[in-house]
Design an enzyme around this catalytic site. Structure first.
Site, short mmCIF file in Angstrom:
data_model
loop_
_atom_site.label_atom_id
_atom_site.label_comp_id
_atom_site.label_asym_id
_atom_site.label_seq_id
_atom_site.Cartn_x
_atom_site.Cartn_y
_atom_site.Cartn_z
N SER A 185 0.88 -0.90 -0.23
CA SER A 185 -0.25 0.65 -0.07
C SER A 185 0.39 1.25 0.37
CB SER A 185 -1.03 0.26 1.33
OG SER A 185 -1.57 1.61 1.14
N TYR B 97 -2.32 -1.08 10.27
CA TYR B 97 -1.81 -1.33 9.23
C TYR B 97 -0.32 -1.04 8.72
CZ TYR B 97 -4.08 -1.25 3.81
OH TYR B 97 -4.24 -1.02 2.47
N LYS C 153 2.38 -2.76 6.31
CA LYS C 153 2.52 -3.22 4.33
C LYS C 153 3.59 -2.47 4.33
CE LYS C 153 -2.05 -3.98 3.45
NZ LYS C 153 -1.99 -5.16 2.66
#
Ligand code: NAD
Length: 250
Positions: free
Chosen positions: A137, A150, A154
């Site tokens: 991401s 998150y 990532k």
């Protein structure tokens, strides 16, 4: 794209959003497709002719092994892994409960590792000069507020990808990562709903994305297809950013 016809493609998280669009794209390219997801498998099989699928929790080793056995049988071997399954939550760093931290890392990083390691091992023993594309991401490249778990997961995917590329390159297995920005999918629809702000997406598009709009899942599917194809035959250990220019802002 060159080299996708008749290839066996496994797409994790292929039942929704980006993964679902990617299943359609690979089918359009003439590939053979097997999807897995936590939910929506039957709906996906009903929608696409000739696709195989299984319910799977990628964070669970035995669930992954059952799914891979079914995928291997359906495809006769995985040539291309689209390692896409993931989850996201938006909450301040100071409020993240330990079990929420563990859950995000379990799916986004452990899950990616479990599937990739097993698929890479069978590619190596079958002598398949395959391609693996891991989903990272833009949040792997910059620390967006509200996404500490998150972002960390990532960023981990990115270095996992590079290390895999270094170790698997000698077997002719290419490993790359995608770094999409804001894409309109059910994952982001849930975050938008939780925000309680009717202007959430429009404000995000206005303030953060030079193209002035969010991305579409098909635009990420196209990048997956490119990195998996023979058109990317010398691309290994790279990350491809698909963000409408978001990371170009100073
Ligand atoms: N939407 C975005 O803006 C965006 C941006 C960058 C990266 N991504 C990444 O793209 C991937 C797909 O996201 P999306 O937006 O299409 O989300 P989505 O919620 O629409 O789809 C997620 C898919 O992953 C599956 N999944 C979730 N948990 C799973 C588990 N434990 N085991 C197996 N499958 C599981 C779901 O069943 C679903 O098929 C994720 O890795 C996400 O982090 C999304």
């Amino acid at each position: 794209m060159r080299g996708l016809r008749d290839r066996g493609v496994l797409i994790t998280g292929g039942t929704s959003g980006i993964g679902h669009a990617t299943a359609r794209r690979f089918l359009d390219e003439g590939a053979r497709v097997f999807v897995c997801g936590l939910e929506g498998v039957q709906e996906t099989l009903d929608e696409f002719d000739g696709v195989g699928g299984a319910r799977c929790d990628v964070s669970d080793e035995s669930s992954v092994e059952r799914m891979l056995a079914a995928a291997g049988e359906f495809l006769g071997g995985v040539d291309i892994l689209i390692n896409n399954a993931g989850i996201a939550h938006r909450e301040p760093f100071l409020d993240i409960a330990t079990d929420r931290w563990d859950a995000v890392l379990a799916v986004n990083l452990r899950g990616m590792f479990l599937v990739a390691q097993r698929v890479a091992a069978s590619m190596r023993s079958a002598g398949t000069r395959g391609a693996i594309v891991n989903m990272a991401s833009t949040n792997a490249l910059g620390g967006e507020a509200g996404y500490a778990h998150y972002n960390a997961s990532k960023a981990g995917v990115l270095l996992l990808t590079k290390t895999m590329a270094v170790e698997l390159g000698p077997y002719g297995i290419r490993v790359n990562a995608l770094c999409p920005g804001y894409i309109r999918t059910p994952l982001n629809a849930a975050i938008e709903a939780e925000s309680g702000d009717p202007d959430y997406v429009a404000a995000y598009e206005r303030e953060h994305i030079p193209l002035g709009r969010a991305g579409h899942p098909d635009e990420v599917a196209a990048a997956y297809a490119f990195l998996a194809s023979d058109d990317a035959s010398f691309v290994n250990g790279a990350e491809l950013v698909i963000d409408g220019g978001q990371l170009a802002i100073m």
